[in-house]
Design an enzyme around this catalytic site. Sequence first.
Site, PDB file in Angstrom:
ATOM      1  CG  ASP A   1      -1.682  -1.651   0.916  1.00 22.69           C
ATOM      2  OD1 ASP A   1      -2.285  -1.618   0.008  1.00 22.69           O
ATOM      3  OD2 ASP A   1      -2.030  -1.903   2.151  1.00 22.69           O
TER       4      ASP A   1
ATOM      5  CE  LYS B   1       2.031  -1.961  -4.404  1.00 20.23           C
ATOM      6  NZ  LYS B   1       1.803  -2.010  -2.973  1.00 20.23           N
TER       7      LYS B   1
ATOM      8  CE  LYS C   1       0.903  10.272  -7.539  1.00 17.60           C
ATOM      9  NZ  LYS C   1       0.855  11.873  -6.636  1.00 17.60           N
TER      10      LYS C   1
ATOM     11  CG  ASN D   1      -2.900 -10.483  -2.533  1.00 15.82           C
ATOM     12  OD1 ASN D   1      -2.358 -11.199  -3.660  1.00 15.82           O
ATOM     13  ND2 ASN D   1      -1.601 -11.535  -1.951  1.00 15.82           N
ATOM     14  CB  ALA D   2      -2.902  -6.175  -5.351  1.00 20.75           C
ATOM     15  N   GLY D   3      -4.912  -4.353  -3.647  1.00 24.88           N
ATOM     16  CA  GLY D   3      -5.682  -3.175  -3.945  1.00 24.88           C
ATOM     17  C   GLY D   3      -4.743  -1.875  -4.118  1.00 24.88           C
ATOM     18  CG  HIS D   4      -2.252  -2.625  -6.597  1.00 26.89           C
ATOM     19  ND1 HIS D   4      -1.060  -2.605  -7.536  1.00 26.89           N
ATOM     20  CD2 HIS D   4      -1.902  -2.581  -6.092  1.00 26.89           C
ATOM     21  CE1 HIS D   4      -0.236  -3.478  -6.722  1.00 26.89           C
ATOM     22  NE2 HIS D   4      -1.049  -3.014  -6.263  1.00 26.89           N
TER      23      HIS D   4
ATOM     24  NE  ARG E   1       5.382 -30.418  -7.611  1.00 26.10           N
ATOM     25  CZ  ARG E   1       6.568 -31.434  -7.456  1.00 26.10           C
ATOM     26  NH1 ARG E   1       7.283 -32.359  -7.640  1.00 26.10           N
ATOM     27  NH2 ARG E   1       6.099 -31.769  -5.751  1.00 26.10           N
TER      28      ARG E   1
ATOM     29  CD  GLN F   1       0.991  -8.743  -2.470  1.00 27.25           C
ATOM     30  OE1 GLN F   1       1.083  -9.983  -3.159  1.00 27.25           O
ATOM     31  NE2 GLN F   1      -0.661  -8.763  -2.911  1.00 27.25           N
TER      32      GLN F   1
ATOM     33  CB  THR G   1      -8.171  -5.640  -0.954  1.00 23.13           C
ATOM     34  OG1 THR G   1      -7.207  -5.307  -1.857  1.00 23.13           O
ATOM     35  CG2 THR G   1      -8.176  -6.906  -1.367  1.00 23.13           C
ATOM     36  CB  THR G   2      -9.632  -6.104   3.729  1.00 18.02           C
ATOM     37  OG1 THR G   2      -8.465  -5.245   4.329  1.00 18.02           O
ATOM     38  CG2 THR G   2      -9.621  -7.508   3.306  1.00 18.02           C
ATOM     39  N   GLY G   3     -10.824  -2.852   3.688  1.00 13.79           N
ATOM     40  CA  GLY G   3     -11.476  -2.393   4.066  1.00 13.79           C
ATOM     41  C   GLY G   3     -10.753  -1.986   5.909  1.00 13.79           C
TER      42      GLY G   3
ATOM     43  CB  SER H   1       3.489  10.944  -4.116  1.00  7.24           C
ATOM     44  OG  SER H   1       2.013  11.157  -5.188  1.00  7.24           O
TER      45      SER H   1
HETATM   46  P1  GDP Z   1      -0.811   0.765  -3.805  1.00  3.11           P
HETATM   47  O1  GDP Z   1      -1.290  -0.978  -2.823  1.00  3.11           O
HETATM   48  O2  GDP Z   1       0.818   0.681  -2.885  1.00  3.11           O
HETATM   49  O3  GDP Z   1      -1.014   0.927  -4.937  1.00  3.11           O
HETATM   50  O4  GDP Z   1      -1.458   1.409  -2.425  1.00  3.11           O
HETATM   51  P2  GDP Z   1      -3.007   1.778  -2.268  1.00  3.11           P
HETATM   52  O5  GDP Z   1      -3.686   2.491  -3.239  1.00  3.11           O
HETATM   53  O6  GDP Z   1      -3.458   0.063  -1.464  1.00  3.11           O
HETATM   54  O7  GDP Z   1      -2.676   2.733  -1.120  1.00  3.11           O
HETATM   55  C1  GDP Z   1      -2.105   3.816  -1.663  1.00  3.11           C
HETATM   56  C2  GDP Z   1      -3.217   5.116  -1.718  1.00  3.11           C
HETATM   57  O8  GDP Z   1      -2.460   6.552  -1.263  1.00  3.11           O
HETATM   58  C3  GDP Z   1      -4.478   5.792  -2.753  1.00  3.11           C
HETATM   59  O9  GDP Z   1      -5.645   5.868  -1.738  1.00  3.11           O
HETATM   60  C4  GDP Z   1      -3.779   6.675  -3.294  1.00  3.11           C
HETATM   61  O10 GDP Z   1      -4.922   7.298  -3.480  1.00  3.11           O
HETATM   62  C5  GDP Z   1      -3.101   7.655  -2.578  1.00  3.11           C
HETATM   63  N1  GDP Z   1      -1.981   8.184  -2.098  1.00  3.11           N
HETATM   64  C6  GDP Z   1      -0.806   7.535  -3.389  1.00  3.11           C
HETATM   65  N2  GDP Z   1      -0.099   8.893  -3.165  1.00  3.11           N
HETATM   66  C7  GDP Z   1      -0.177   9.476  -2.382  1.00  3.11           C
HETATM   67  C8  GDP Z   1      -0.134  10.200  -1.800  1.00  3.11           C
HETATM   68  O11 GDP Z   1       1.324  11.457  -2.504  1.00  3.11           O
HETATM   69  N3  GDP Z   1      -0.792  11.742  -0.949  1.00  3.11           N
HETATM   70  C9  GDP Z   1      -2.289  11.138  -0.747  1.00  3.11           C
HETATM   71  N4  GDP Z   1      -2.758  11.840   0.216  1.00  3.11           N
HETATM   72  N5  GDP Z   1      -2.303  10.354  -0.776  1.00  3.11           N
HETATM   73  C10 GDP Z   1      -1.695   8.972  -1.842  1.00  3.11           C
HETATM   74  P1  IMO Z   2      -0.634  -3.888  -2.523  1.00  5.06           P
HETATM   75  O1  IMO Z   2      -0.221  -4.528  -3.313  1.00  5.06           O
HETATM   76  C1  IMO Z   2      -0.560  -4.459   2.221  1.00  5.06           C
HETATM   77  C2  IMO Z   2      -1.232  -8.931   4.182  1.00  5.06           C
HETATM   78  C3  IMO Z   2      -3.078  -8.885   4.201  1.00  5.06           C
HETATM   79  C4  IMO Z   2      -1.712  -9.657   5.441  1.00  5.06           C
HETATM   80  C5  IMO Z   2      -0.671 -10.273   5.062  1.00  5.06           C
HETATM   81  C6  IMO Z   2      -1.278 -11.794   4.160  1.00  5.06           C
HETATM   82  O2  IMO Z   2      -2.177  -4.204  -2.531  1.00  5.06           O
HETATM   83  O3  IMO Z   2       0.683  -4.236  -1.082  1.00  5.06           O
HETATM   84  P2  IMO Z   2      -2.400 -12.793   1.884  1.00  5.06           P
HETATM   85  O4  IMO Z   2      -3.900 -12.260   1.608  1.00  5.06           O
HETATM   86  O5  IMO Z   2      -2.211 -12.361   0.489  1.00  5.06           O
HETATM   87  O6  IMO Z   2      -2.304 -14.372   2.341  1.00  5.06           O
HETATM   88  O7  IMO Z   2      -1.959 -12.267   2.810  1.00  5.06           O
HETATM   89  O8  IMO Z   2      -0.175  -9.672   3.453  1.00  5.06           O
HETATM   90  N1  IMO Z   2      -1.473  -8.238   2.484  1.00  5.06           N
HETATM   91  C7  IMO Z   2      -0.581  -6.889   2.129  1.00  5.06           C
HETATM   92  N2  IMO Z   2      -0.924  -5.484   2.531  1.00  5.06           N
HETATM   93  N3  IMO Z   2      -0.953  -4.718   0.555  1.00  5.06           N
HETATM   94  C8  IMO Z   2      -1.097  -5.590   0.232  1.00  5.06           C
HETATM   95  O9  IMO Z   2      -1.187  -5.616  -1.104  1.00  5.06           O
HETATM   96  C9  IMO Z   2      -1.174  -6.888   1.049  1.00  5.06           C
HETATM   97  N4  IMO Z   2      -1.648  -8.263   0.059  1.00  5.06           N
HETATM   98  C10 IMO Z   2      -1.527  -8.545   1.228  1.00  5.06           C
HETATM   99  O10 IMO Z   2      -2.947  -7.904   4.809  1.00  5.06           O
HETATM  100  O11 IMO Z   2      -1.043  -9.519   6.669  1.00  5.06           O
HETATM  101 MG    MG Z   3      -2.912  -1.426  -2.032  1.00  8.70          MG
END
Ligand code: GDP
Ligand code: IMO
Ligand code: MG
Length: 434
Positions: free
Chosen positions: A13, A16, A18, A38-41, A144, A227, A303-305, A417
């Site tokens: 989180d 990445k 952005k 599991n990723a939330g971008h 496998r 991740q 992803t999960t809130g 950023s």
């Molecule tokens: P990722 O999983 O690495 O792609 O990151 P996430 O999207 O899960 O979480 C990053 C959060 O920070 C998102 O809500 C983005 O919109 C927000 N974000 C990214 N860069 C910035 C920043 O420079 N400032 C602020 N305030 N928010 C940002």
């Molecule tokens: P992005 O790509 C933050 C964390 C989970 C848990 C551990 C194992 O958005 O950065 P899993 O479901 O993968 O077996 O969970 O990894 N986790 C993340 N934490 N960002 C993520 O992805 C994550 N994907 C998994 O919260 O601690």
């Molecule tokens: Mg994320």
Amino acid sequence: MSGIIVVGAQWGDEGKGKVVDVFSAESDYVVRYQGGANAGHTLVVDGKKTVLHLVPSGILHDTTKCIISAGVVLDVEQITKEINALKESGILKSTDQLLISDGATILLPHHRKLDQAREAALKNEKIGTTGKGIGPAYEDRAARRALLFGDLFAPEEKTRKRVEHSLKETNFLLKNYYKQDAVELDDVMSVIATARESLKAFRCQDASLLIHKALNAKRSVLFEGAQGTLLDIAHGTYPFVTSSSTIAGSACVGAGVGPTAIDKVIGITKAYTTRVGSGPFPTELFDAVGEDIQKKGGEFGATTGRPRRCGWLDLVALKYAIRTNGITSLAMMKMDVLSGLDEIKICVSYKDKDGHLVDEYPMNSTEIEEMTPIYETVPCWQEDITKCKSVEELPKTAQDYLKKIEGAVKRPIDVVSVGPGRKETIWVRPLFND
Ligand code: GDP
Ligand code: IMO
Ligand code: MG
């Protein structure tokens, strides 16, 4: 060659999504190489938010080809939902924008069910997974018995046999150990039949070959990590990790390219630290400052809130990420979130339980838990920095913060950023061909 890896330098989180969206303006290809839903971008363009779980973050650029490679565990129901939503919003205009490798592992409903049953049974010892079935899907791959994307297009009887094989053990566990209902083979086969139809247009068979040809033709290829370093199965804070290798080397493994194809590794870090789920976190804040960062940074999982745990920037961990990924430069995210704090703390080293100074990140989670951070305190800027377009426009205290980090970790910060939107990005150095 123009291969660049974007990798999370913390616990995920970092922002990445952005960075990849912004970089995609100059990228011909964006490749997801590991992880799954599991990723939330999160991408924010003109105030409009798009959250992606499986589709690579280059998708907002019409001419950028997005590839899901063999290292990914592909939840076929989730990707179908994502594709439909992207079509509806007019983002996905052509099937040429998204390509799926025949080698990607198929993630099915029984993987999710087993993941959730295991977590529920762990009670207070939970890993805190996302419940998306990631662990069980990678287990099937390693054992496998997984179904691969290419298998969706094999004769029906062959596919059925493979799924039956995977279901047998999972159902045994679900019924006898976790006391849950079994997952019916016919139900899984119906998910597969639907997936075959909805995803066949995105099949690209050998993604490794496609990427290889692109690199040879000097096209720009961005490898998008999911991740973060400290969630890596081998080098993270085990067992509180995910089930894939998240470090930069995994891009080569997952996408099927050699390490010599990589020109740069960009490590993404927040100006502070967050973590979702259980596990050690030496610089975690349990006070009003932590709450303030959580609120201002909107630190709730995409992803999960779930609320993300928040803490100060940890340079011991960042140096570890630089070493294990071979990071060549950094992107410093969410600088704006720190604006207005009384002061900022930076963890420069740890003290162990016997009072000894520790400069290298410990390999063992129990040891990490015993570390006390040693902080340097620096002044914070009070100005709104979201409109700054260059490092020179940032307040001196913010410039000093960046310089201090660059000096300590001995890597340049290429991107700063200052807000979630595309425009709230300061480019210190160009991405390709500088
Ligand atoms: P990722 O999983 O690495 O792609 O990151 P996430 O999207 O899960 O979480 C990053 C959060 O920070 C998102 O809500 C983005 O919109 C927000 N974000 C990214 N860069 C910035 C920043 O420079 N400032 C602020 N305030 N928010 C940002
Ligand atoms: P992005 O790509 C933050 C964390 C989970 C848990 C551990 C194992 O958005 O950065 P899993 O479901 O993968 O077996 O969970 O990894 N986790 C993340 N934490 N960002 C993520 O992805 C994550 N994907 C998994 O919260 O601690
Ligand atoms: Mg994320």
